[in-house]
Enzyme design. Structure first.
Site, PDB file in Angstrom:
ATOM      1  N   SER A  82       0.846  -1.192   0.000  1.00 28.30           N
ATOM      2  CA  SER A  82       0.000   0.000   0.000  1.00 28.30           C
ATOM      3  C   SER A  82       0.888   1.251   0.000  1.00 28.30           C
ATOM      4  O   SER A  82       1.782   1.356  -0.831  1.00 28.30           O
ATOM      5  CB  SER A  82      -0.961  -0.039   1.190  1.00 28.30           C
ATOM      6  OG  SER A  82      -2.019   0.855   1.033  1.00 28.30           O
ATOM      7  N   ASP A 122      -8.501  -5.802  -5.508  1.00 32.18           N
ATOM      8  CA  ASP A 122      -8.150  -4.675  -4.649  1.00 32.18           C
ATOM      9  C   ASP A 122      -8.445  -3.340  -5.344  1.00 32.18           C
ATOM     10  O   ASP A 122      -7.915  -3.069  -6.422  1.00 32.18           O
ATOM     11  CB  ASP A 122      -6.659  -4.765  -4.302  1.00 32.18           C
ATOM     12  CG  ASP A 122      -6.180  -3.622  -3.427  1.00 32.18           C
ATOM     13  OD1 ASP A 122      -7.020  -2.960  -2.801  1.00 32.18           O
ATOM     14  OD2 ASP A 122      -4.954  -3.391  -3.382  1.00 32.18           O
ATOM     15  N   HIS A 171      -5.684  -6.858  -1.110  1.00 32.29           N
ATOM     16  CA  HIS A 171      -4.659  -5.857  -0.828  1.00 32.29           C
ATOM     17  C   HIS A 171      -3.363  -6.513  -0.352  1.00 32.29           C
ATOM     18  O   HIS A 171      -3.346  -7.255   0.618  1.00 32.29           O
ATOM     19  CB  HIS A 171      -5.197  -4.905   0.244  1.00 32.29           C
ATOM     20  CG  HIS A 171      -4.544  -3.567   0.254  1.00 32.29           C
ATOM     21  ND1 HIS A 171      -4.343  -2.805  -0.878  1.00 32.29           N
ATOM     22  CD2 HIS A 171      -4.051  -2.825   1.283  1.00 32.29           C
ATOM     23  CE1 HIS A 171      -3.766  -1.658  -0.545  1.00 32.29           C
ATOM     24  NE2 HIS A 171      -3.582  -1.648   0.747  1.00 32.29           N
TER      25      HIS A 171
END
Length: 565
Positions: free
Chosen positions: A199, A466, A493
């Protein structure tokens, strides 16, 4: 790049999403995780003397940066696996990045997790680590202090730490300088360093390789939305479009969801309807629906659940803020297969999704939905305003909904700078925020708009499920030089950064080349094996170069000796 259980601090027209791995509400015993992984052991250490400002010479203030350290498998001059911490306490990232722990023995590697400044215990202002809350308050008290929270400063912190781990250290006493304590990691002066991150942390690992290629030999950047900025050409509604794509592919009926939101609006118009909703959603008294417009925060609360649950749509049970079963989106969509016949049933279907997300174990007696009076998920992080501050300075990432039929939600596009300014002024105006602090083009100016023409040795992996994949380096499997784009078809994710699990997915994908290609089974194991292979190549490339330089240095020294004689 975040979390995400209640992943956002939001209003109906403004969302700030974060990484779910950053959510951790208390001490973690990593020797017995609840997700079936092997125990992860580490030492918690602090590097003192880290400059608060790496780029100006106007202050000599320093702080202590926290990091986790494990050299159990390390062998002389072998690899250092280095996690570039994101917007949360470090424990959650160490717990949810099992891939690094899994490959450490194979690479005879040390494992390092570095905490991001202004998060967890790495607070630049205030020095009482036992009273974490008080140090956070000091660090967040004014823009003069909070202004040192940025990705660029964090990358410099990581560079500072890498040098500390690898280089010689001397101790000065009153009598002499002692050199016998030479390195934090013994015999690591010429070790390769591979960065990892998921991320926002994935953005940092990629940028670390781009900005400090002499310190980091390669990077695994998982679910990194590196092109989620105004001038990168991001589709501002792509997040919620992917949320809807993932949910509908798991069995959700589009109209069943949208009619649920319409039902809440309808019920909110009357006293009896609001009373029904208050009881149905078991809302705390301070979060009760009093007037019709209060349904806006309830709908935003439910929207966050959809935006969050798709990010953690893993094939086995996981636990961040609250436990979830395997394939939670499929289970959530079992409540939304058909359009309800009345408003009460439609609202009840949405409640079932909320209850699954926040109360799967049955241990949550009530919900607090109003962000004006509820602490929300950021309170569990211990640093509730860190990521919001970053989104109000350099991480200005357009997010909005275009509504039916593109997504489940109501139209609040377009996303504009004014949208961000209004939120940021409301949130940070009391400590000095002004319009000039918002720099929506800073990240792309600093790192790259929609390409990295000079970058090498980076794997950008994204899960098709995601929503953050919409701003990734590539939306398809792709290779440009030594930059690699991998799409995990059944991946949520940063799925590939998680540790090996017996329930990991098996996917069907077509091979490359011309027509007539055969289908073959691609498992998440294969994706991780691909990443292992790239890491091996980067390490070999670095070691070969180092050996050549060592040989040249030795020959140069011998030639100089012969010339002297």
């Amino acid at each position: 790049m975040i979390p995400l259980l209640l992943l956002s601090l939001s209003s109906p027209s403004f969302s700030i999403l974060r990484d779910p791995a950053g959510f951790h509400s208390g001490p973690i015993d990593l020797s017995s995780t609840k997700t079936g992984y092997k125990g992860y052991k580490y030492q918690e250490e602090f590097l003192s003397g880290v400059p608060i400002d790496h780029f100006a010479f106007t202050t000599n203030q320093t702080f202590s940066l926290r990091y986790f350290f494990n050299d159990e498998h390390f062998q002389c001059q072998k690899t250092i696996l280095f996690y570039t911490g994101n917007e949360g306490k470090l424990e959650g990232f160490a717990e949810n990045t099992g891939f690094m722990w899994d490959i450490a023995p194979e690479f005879e590697a040390a494992v390092i997790f570095a905490e991001h400044r202004f998060y967890g215990k790495s607070q630049p202002f205030g020095n009482d680590r036992q009273k974490e809350r008080s140090t956070i308050i000091q660090s967040y008290s004014s823009i003069d202090k909070l202004g040192f929270l940025s990705s660029e400063q964090a990358l410099a912190d990581f560079a500072f730490l890498i040098e500390h781990l690898k280089t010689k250290v001397s101790i000065i006493t009153s009598l002499t300088i002692l050199y016998f304590l030479i390195k934090r990691i013994k015999c690591a002066q010429h070790s390769s360093v591979i960065a990892f991150g998921g991320s926002y942390g994935g953005m940092l690992s990629a940028w670390m390789r781009i900005k400090y290629p002499h310190l980091v030999q390669g990077a695994i950047a998982a679910s990194a939305p590196v092109f989620w900025f105004f001038d990168s050409g991001i589709e501002e509604d792509i997040y919620d479009r992917i949320v809807t794509r993932t949910a509908t592919s798991s069995g959700c009926e589009l109209k069943a969801v949208t009619s649920g939101f319409e039902a809440i609006s309808n019920l909110g118009k009357t006293d009896n309807g609001r009373d029904f909703l208050n009881k149905l959603f078991v809302l705390e008294e301070k979060s009760s629906l009093i007037k019709p417009e209060d349904t806006n925060f309830l709908k935003a609360f439910i929207k966050e659940v959809f935006e969050s649950i798709v990010m953690v749509d893993y094939p086995y049970p996981t636990s961040f803020l609250s436990p979830l079963p395997g394939w939670p989106v499929k289970l959530a969509c079992s409540f939304l297969k058909n359009v309800s016949k009345n408003d009460e049933d439609a609202a009840r279907s949405l409640f079932n999704v909320v209850n699954l997300y926040y109360n799967y174990t049955g241990s949550t007696p009530s919900f607090c939905a109003n962000p004006d009076v509820c602490s929300g998920a950021f309170a569990a992080l211990g640093d509730p305003l860190g990521w919001p501050w970053q989104t109000c300075t350099e991480m200005v990432m357009p997010l909005c909904s275009s509504g039916y039929p593109n997504d489940f939600f109501w139209k609040d596009c377009p996303y504009t700078e004014k949208t961000a300014i209004d939120y940021c002024t409301k949130t940070f105006g009391s400590i000095g925020f002004t319009r000039g602090i918002l720099r929506p083009k800073w990240a792309t100016r600093n790192y790259g708009i929609n390409s990295f023409p000079t970058a090498t040795n980076i794997v950008f992996s994204n899960g098709f499920l995601d929503p953050w994949s919409g701003g990734g380096w590539s939306k398809e499997n792709k290779k440009e030089g030594s930059l690699i784009g991998i799409i995990i078809e059944e991946g949520a994710h940063h799925y590939d950064l998680r540790g090996t699990h017996s329930n990991d997915t098996q996917e069907v994908e077509k091979g490359g080349g011309g027509g007539g290609e055969e289908e073959y089974l691609l498992q998440i194991k294969d994706v991780r094996d691909m990443e292992r292979g790239y890491i091996k190549d980067w390490v070999k490339e670095y070691e070969t170069k180092w050996k050549e330089e060592k040989k040249k240095w030795k020959e140069s020294k011998e030639n100089a000796t012969r010339s002297f004689h």
